[in-house]
Design a protein around this motif. Structure first.
Motif, PDB file in Angstrom:
ATOM      1  N   LYS A  79      41.928  44.494  95.342  1.00 54.75           N
ATOM      2  CA  LYS A  79      43.168  44.294  96.085  1.00 54.75           C
ATOM      3  C   LYS A  79      43.376  45.423  97.097  1.00 54.75           C
ATOM      4  O   LYS A  79      43.136  46.594  96.798  1.00 54.75           O
ATOM      5  N   HIS A  80      43.827  45.028  98.287  1.00 53.38           N
ATOM      6  CA  HIS A  80      44.153  46.008  99.313  1.00 53.38           C
ATOM      7  C   HIS A  80      45.648  46.310  99.307  1.00 53.38           C
ATOM      8  O   HIS A  80      46.458  45.505  98.833  1.00 53.38           O
ATOM      9  N   LEU A  81      46.009  47.461  99.837  1.00 55.55           N
ATOM     10  CA  LEU A  81      47.402  47.806 100.059  1.00 55.55           C
ATOM     11  C   LEU A  81      47.786  47.292 101.435  1.00 55.55           C
ATOM     12  O   LEU A  81      47.202  47.703 102.446  1.00 55.55           O
ATOM     13  N   SER A  82      48.754  46.404 101.493  1.00 62.14           N
ATOM     14  CA  SER A  82      49.064  45.693 102.740  1.00 62.14           C
ATOM     15  C   SER A  82      49.584  46.603 103.842  1.00 62.14           C
ATOM     16  O   SER A  82      49.506  46.258 105.025  1.00 62.14           O
ATOM     17  N   SER A  83      50.106  47.777 103.493  1.00 64.84           N
ATOM     18  CA  SER A  83      50.638  48.685 104.514  1.00 64.84           C
ATOM     19  C   SER A  83      49.546  49.531 105.158  1.00 64.84           C
ATOM     20  O   SER A  83      49.829  50.353 106.023  1.00 64.84           O
ATOM     21  N   ILE A  84      48.278  49.337 104.722  1.00 60.54           N
ATOM     22  CA  ILE A  84      47.129  49.934 105.405  1.00 60.54           C
ATOM     23  C   ILE A  84      46.356  48.774 106.028  1.00 60.54           C
ATOM     24  O   ILE A  84      45.782  47.948 105.329  1.00 60.54           O
ATOM     25  N   GLU A  85      46.362  48.705 107.349  1.00 56.83           N
ATOM     26  CA  GLU A  85      45.742  47.590 108.058  1.00 56.83           C
ATOM     27  C   GLU A  85      44.567  48.092 108.889  1.00 56.83           C
ATOM     28  O   GLU A  85      44.612  49.197 109.432  1.00 56.83           O
TER      29      GLU A  85
ATOM     30  N   VAL B  30      37.467  54.456 105.509  1.00 54.06           N
ATOM     31  CA  VAL B  30      38.788  55.059 105.721  1.00 54.06           C
ATOM     32  C   VAL B  30      39.826  54.358 104.860  1.00 54.06           C
ATOM     33  O   VAL B  30      40.618  54.998 104.145  1.00 54.06           O
ATOM     34  N   ARG B  31      39.841  53.025 104.911  1.00 55.44           N
ATOM     35  CA  ARG B  31      40.819  52.276 104.129  1.00 55.44           C
ATOM     36  C   ARG B  31      40.625  52.533 102.632  1.00 55.44           C
ATOM     37  O   ARG B  31      41.600  52.766 101.894  1.00 55.44           O
ATOM     38  N   HIS B  32      39.388  52.500 102.202  1.00 56.79           N
ATOM     39  CA  HIS B  32      39.091  52.733 100.791  1.00 56.79           C
ATOM     40  C   HIS B  32      39.552  54.119 100.345  1.00 56.79           C
ATOM     41  O   HIS B  32      40.065  54.285  99.230  1.00 56.79           O
ATOM     42  N   THR B  33      39.361  55.109 101.203  1.00 55.11           N
ATOM     43  CA  THR B  33      39.770  56.480 100.883  1.00 55.11           C
ATOM     44  C   THR B  33      41.238  56.546 100.519  1.00 55.11           C
ATOM     45  O   THR B  33      41.621  57.187  99.529  1.00 55.11           O
ATOM     46  N   PHE B  34      42.079  55.901 101.317  1.00 54.97           N
ATOM     47  CA  PHE B  34      43.521  55.995 101.072  1.00 54.97           C
ATOM     48  C   PHE B  34      43.963  55.072  99.936  1.00 54.97           C
ATOM     49  O   PHE B  34      44.917  55.400  99.212  1.00 54.97           O
ATOM     50  N   GLU B  35      43.266  53.992  99.729  1.00 59.83           N
ATOM     51  CA  GLU B  35      43.622  53.111  98.614  1.00 59.83           C
ATOM     52  C   GLU B  35      43.230  53.717  97.270  1.00 59.83           C
ATOM     53  O   GLU B  35      43.939  53.550  96.274  1.00 59.83           O
ATOM     54  N   ARG B  36      42.124  54.464  97.242  1.00 62.83           N
ATOM     55  CA  ARG B  36      41.696  55.058  95.970  1.00 62.83           C
ATOM     56  C   ARG B  36      42.619  56.195  95.529  1.00 62.83           C
ATOM     57  O   ARG B  36      42.589  56.618  94.363  1.00 62.83           O
ATOM     58  N   LEU B  37      43.468  56.686  96.435  1.00 68.57           N
ATOM     59  CA  LEU B  37      44.444  57.700  96.055  1.00 68.57           C
ATOM     60  C   LEU B  37      45.382  57.194  94.962  1.00 68.57           C
ATOM     61  O   LEU B  37      45.982  57.986  94.227  1.00 68.57           O
TER      62      LEU B  37
ATOM     63  N   ASP C 106      41.743  46.963 112.018  1.00 72.88           N
ATOM     64  CA  ASP C 106      41.428  46.034 113.105  1.00 72.88           C
ATOM     65  C   ASP C 106      40.318  46.672 113.930  1.00 72.88           C
ATOM     66  O   ASP C 106      40.558  47.646 114.656  1.00 72.88           O
ATOM     67  N   GLY C 107      39.103  46.119 113.805  1.00 74.12           N
ATOM     68  CA  GLY C 107      37.975  46.741 114.478  1.00 74.12           C
ATOM     69  C   GLY C 107      37.740  48.123 113.922  1.00 74.12           C
ATOM     70  O   GLY C 107      37.530  48.299 112.718  1.00 74.12           O
ATOM     71  N   ASN C 108      37.823  49.142 114.772  1.00 73.30           N
ATOM     72  CA  ASN C 108      37.587  50.524 114.360  1.00 73.30           C
ATOM     73  C   ASN C 108      38.889  51.312 114.224  1.00 73.30           C
ATOM     74  O   ASN C 108      38.873  52.547 114.237  1.00 73.30           O
ATOM     75  N   THR C 109      40.009  50.604 114.074  1.00 77.76           N
ATOM     76  CA  THR C 109      41.325  51.241 114.023  1.00 77.76           C
ATOM     77  C   THR C 109      42.006  50.963 112.687  1.00 77.76           C
ATOM     78  O   THR C 109      41.970  49.835 112.179  1.00 77.76           O
ATOM     79  N   VAL C 110      42.605  51.990 112.122  1.00 74.24           N
ATOM     80  CA  VAL C 110      43.401  51.847 110.908  1.00 74.24           C
ATOM     81  C   VAL C 110      44.857  52.142 111.241  1.00 74.24           C
ATOM     82  O   VAL C 110      45.149  53.057 112.025  1.00 74.24           O
ATOM     83  N   THR C 111      45.761  51.364 110.669  1.00 71.45           N
ATOM     84  CA  THR C 111      47.193  51.535 110.907  1.00 71.45           C
ATOM     85  C   THR C 111      47.904  51.704 109.574  1.00 71.45           C
ATOM     86  O   THR C 111      47.663  50.945 108.625  1.00 71.45           O
ATOM     87  N   PHE C 112      48.757  52.707 109.507  1.00 74.61           N
ATOM     88  CA  PHE C 112      49.551  52.983 108.311  1.00 74.61           C
ATOM     89  C   PHE C 112      51.013  52.642 108.593  1.00 74.61           C
ATOM     90  O   PHE C 112      51.589  53.115 109.576  1.00 74.61           O
TER      91      PHE C 112
ATOM     92  N   PRO D 215      50.974  60.056 100.662  1.00 75.24           N
ATOM     93  CA  PRO D 215      50.798  58.634 100.998  1.00 75.24           C
ATOM     94  C   PRO D 215      51.338  57.706  99.923  1.00 75.24           C
ATOM     95  O   PRO D 215      51.898  56.646 100.227  1.00 75.24           O
ATOM     96  N   GLN D 216      51.189  58.091  98.653  1.00 77.70           N
ATOM     97  CA  GLN D 216      51.664  57.254  97.570  1.00 77.70           C
ATOM     98  C   GLN D 216      53.179  57.040  97.661  1.00 77.70           C
ATOM     99  O   GLN D 216      53.688  55.991  97.276  1.00 77.70           O
ATOM    100  N   GLY D 217      53.880  58.050  98.163  1.00 80.36           N
ATOM    101  CA  GLY D 217      55.326  57.938  98.287  1.00 80.36           C
ATOM    102  C   GLY D 217      55.782  57.409  99.634  1.00 80.36           C
ATOM    103  O   GLY D 217      56.859  56.807  99.739  1.00 80.36           O
ATOM    104  N   TRP D 218      54.977  57.623 100.671  1.00 77.57           N
ATOM    105  CA  TRP D 218      55.399  57.261 102.021  1.00 77.57           C
ATOM    106  C   TRP D 218      55.035  55.836 102.427  1.00 77.57           C
ATOM    107  O   TRP D 218      55.759  55.197 103.186  1.00 77.57           O
ATOM    108  N   LEU D 219      53.900  55.309 101.953  1.00 75.08           N
ATOM    109  CA  LEU D 219      53.420  54.002 102.403  1.00 75.08           C
ATOM    110  C   LEU D 219      54.234  52.868 101.790  1.00 75.08           C
ATOM    111  O   LEU D 219      54.586  52.906 100.595  1.00 75.08           O
ATOM    112  N   GLU D 220      54.513  51.857 102.585  1.00 69.41           N
ATOM    113  CA  GLU D 220      55.205  50.678 102.083  1.00 69.41           C
ATOM    114  C   GLU D 220      54.389  50.049 100.951  1.00 69.41           C
ATOM    115  O   GLU D 220      53.176  49.898 101.054  1.00 69.41           O
ATOM    116  N   GLY D 221      55.072  49.716  99.867  1.00 72.21           N
ATOM    117  CA  GLY D 221      54.402  49.083  98.737  1.00 72.21           C
ATOM    118  C   GLY D 221      53.631  50.026  97.843  1.00 72.21           C
ATOM    119  O   GLY D 221      53.010  49.588  96.864  1.00 72.21           O
ATOM    120  N   GLY D 222      53.676  51.309  98.157  1.00 70.58           N
ATOM    121  CA  GLY D 222      52.916  52.273  97.369  1.00 70.58           C
ATOM    122  C   GLY D 222      53.404  52.424  95.940  1.00 70.58           C
ATOM    123  O   GLY D 222      52.644  52.829  95.061  1.00 70.58           O
TER     124      GLY D 222
END
Length: 585
Positions: free
Chosen positions: A192-198, A156-163, A200-206, A175-182
């Motif tokens: 490198k990860h995008l810090s505004s996509i976190e 899931v995280r990789h999907t949104f980072e590869r955008l 924790d376990g099986n949960t992703v937070t934007f 997402p490129q315009g809405w996410l912090e640091g995008g």
């Protein structure tokens, strides 16, 4: 938002739905129905509710009389332009790829076509914090890729980072315009990860820069379907994506066919959106609307098990098909969410009374007649279509009471403005259809006191030309369909002053302080009913300023074979819900 592939297809009439509507033409009296005895359906604003965790569990609601097995075929004009979800921005491709691509959210459709936003791969449609700036989604346990591996939170995280990767050039860019640091992130391929996509376990937070109440609806676009990190072949992924849906790709012949067979690792109990009835789906391309219509009329062989996602009843066969009660039962008719309108260049036409006069003089009925009547087109009086949440029914310029126009009212407004004989330069995409419509519009506006100049512009450069801030046109034929079913996706890209730029789609160059503030406020409203009311009010506010002339909403007429069951409309994907169809015995 930059001008999208999805709306490019709509606006340039590549899509068959638009082609059918725009190429239809017939004679008759101005007050008639264009030679068609079929009455247009009464479109209503789609009531798409947000479902519960229970709604998100699966299986999808059953279709009456459905059976498993058999093969379903499609007959359409064009192949899918992309298969990599990050590159998908055509609503047609999105509707077809639902069979093998799944996202965090999606649309659950029942046998009556009632549509609900639910968690698809997620356990629900999201948890919101910070007034709409923080959204979290928990991944369902045990959902498998076609090779039997689990869909993971890392996927899931990789999907949104590869955008953010440089090879992603055509997909939606919210997402490129809405996410912090995008604005500074370059993608995951350097570790490198995008810090505004976190995670924790099986949960992703934007974490978003600003509140967006529509975030879960945006995620339901196929452009945000999940990609397995292990099998990400970057640019080559467009050739062969991995499936976690009921079907996987068996073979593909570009521009000819795409064959899907069962994904044995898919579990219906974990999918609230797809029924997966057929054993195989064979998508066939290269059929113009007339060819597919004639095959549905003949209704023989495999065509009995065929349907179309793009093609509609050809205009040459409207009377024949709708005049036959048996064939008419095999047509799914739906008012489209697209609104075709004529933006008015507010940097050139500054007086609101002149812009209002253009609206009062508009020959709505004459144009409707030319396009084939109420079987294929519905006159628009608003910017937000009747099928989009946020639509409020109003008619500020008398199209319902005087559908052929009110030239005397227009003349009076021009006189008040001291603009009698006002010159109006109108741009059309070059076509035989446009030439005829230009004559109709010119005659009506001339009668109302305007000095009208019409110009035909090559289709390949049309949107580039009207997208330039210093263009020399006063009005132009354009169209916009929302990226998801919400007022935001109609109003913000095209009417927010922040979107004025060369190549942008705020074609009217409307930059009204009151409208801009209202858009910002409506964007953050999390209550659906309150948000819809706010978007409807903004629509009316824009029309009071007469920033455009709403022209029409196309009416889609999807034809299908006699042995296709379960044909319902998905108001979220704005197409036939192909994940629910079955082959009759």
């Amino acid at each position: 938002m930059s001008f999208s592939r999805r709306n490019f297809l709509i606006a340039t009439t590549v899509a068959a739905g638009a082609t059918t509507v725009l190429s239809a033409c017939s004679s008759g009296n101005a007050g008639g129905d264009g030679g068609s005895s079929t009455k247009a359906p009464q479109g209503k604003a789609a009531k798409i509710t947000v479902g519960t965790k229970t709604d998100s569990q699966g299986p999808a609601p059953e279709m009456p009389g459905a059976r498993k097995g058999g093969t379903i075929y499609t007959l359409d004009q064009i192949d899918f332009d992309h298969l990599d979800p990050a590159q998908i921005y055509s609503s047609y491709t999105g509707a077809g790829s639902v069979l093998f691509l799944r996202g965090l959210t999606g649309y659950r459709v029942d046998s009556k076509g009632n549509t609900t936003l639910v968690g698809d791969l997620a356990t629900d449609a999201g948890t919101v914090k910070d007034g709409g700036k923080t959204w979290s989604f928990t991944l369902k346990d045990g959902v498998k890729w076609e090779d039997g591996a689990d869909v993971t939170i890392d996927d899931v995280r990789h999907t949104f980072e590869r955008l953010f990767a440089s090879f992603v050039t055509e997909g939606p860019r919210y997402p490129q315009g809405w996410l912090e640091g995008g604005d500074k992130y370059k993608g995951p391929y350097e570790g490198k990860h995008l810090s505004s996509i976190e995670t924790d376990g099986n949960t992703v937070t934007f974490r978003l820069k600003e509140a967006h109440a529509d975030f879960p609806f945006m995620l339901a676009m196929r452009g945000f379907a999940i990609v397995p990190k292990k099998h990400d072949t970057k640019k080559k992924y467009d050739q062969r994506p991995y499936s976690c849906g009921p079907y996987k790709i068996q073979s593909r012949s570009v521009d000819k066919s795409l064959t899907l067979v069962r994904n044995e690792h898919w579990e219906a109990d974990k999918d609230p959106c797809r029924n997966g009835y057929p054993d195989k789906v064979v998508m066939q391309f290269g059929f113009q609307s007339l060819a597919s219509t004639d095959r549905y009329i003949a209704d023989s062989g495999n065509d009995q098990y065929a349907l179309s996602l793009l093609n509609e009843v050809a205009p040459e066969r409207i009377t024949k098909v709708f005049g036959d009660a048996t064939m008419k039962k095999r047509v799914l008719t739906q008012v489209d969410t697209t609104c075709y309108y004529f933006p008015i260049n507010m940097t050139r036409i500054k007086d609101v009374k002149v812009r209002q006069a253009l609206n009062w003089a508009w020959p709505a009925q004459q144009l409707k007649q030319q396009r084939g009547g109420s079987a294929v087109t519905a006159t628009a009086t608003t910017i937000i279509s009747p099928l989009t949440p946020g639509h409020v029914d109003f008619d500020l310029y008398g199209k319902k009471t005087k559908p052929t126009g009110d030239p005397e009212k227009a003349k009076a407004l021009l006189k008040e403005a001291g603009a009698e004989g006002q010159k109006i330069v109108i741009a059309f995409q070059q076509s035989d259809k446009a030439v005829k419509e230009a004559v109709t519009i010119k005659n009506a506006l001339t009668k109302a006191g305007f000095d009208v100049v019409t110009q035909q512009v090559d289709k390949t450069t049309f949107y580039s030309e009207i997208g330039q801030l210093d263009n020399k046109f006063d009005m132009f034929a354009a169209g916009w369909g929302p990226d998801w079913p919400a007022g935001y996706a109609v109003i913000q890209p095209c009417w927010d002053g922040s979107q004025i730029a060369d190549g942008g789609v705020n074609w009217s160059q409307l930059d009204n302080t009151s409208v801009n503030k209202a858009i910002a406020a409506a964007t953050a409203i999390t209550d659906a009913d309150k948000a819809n009311a706010a978007w409807g009010a903004i629509d009316k506010q824009i029309m009071e300023l007469a920033a455009c002339v709403p022209d029409y909403n196309p009416i889609r007429n999807y034809f299908y074979g006699s042995k296709v069951g379960g044909v319902v409309y998905n108001a979220g994907d704005t197409c036939v819900a192909i994940g629910k169809v079955f082959a009759k015995a």
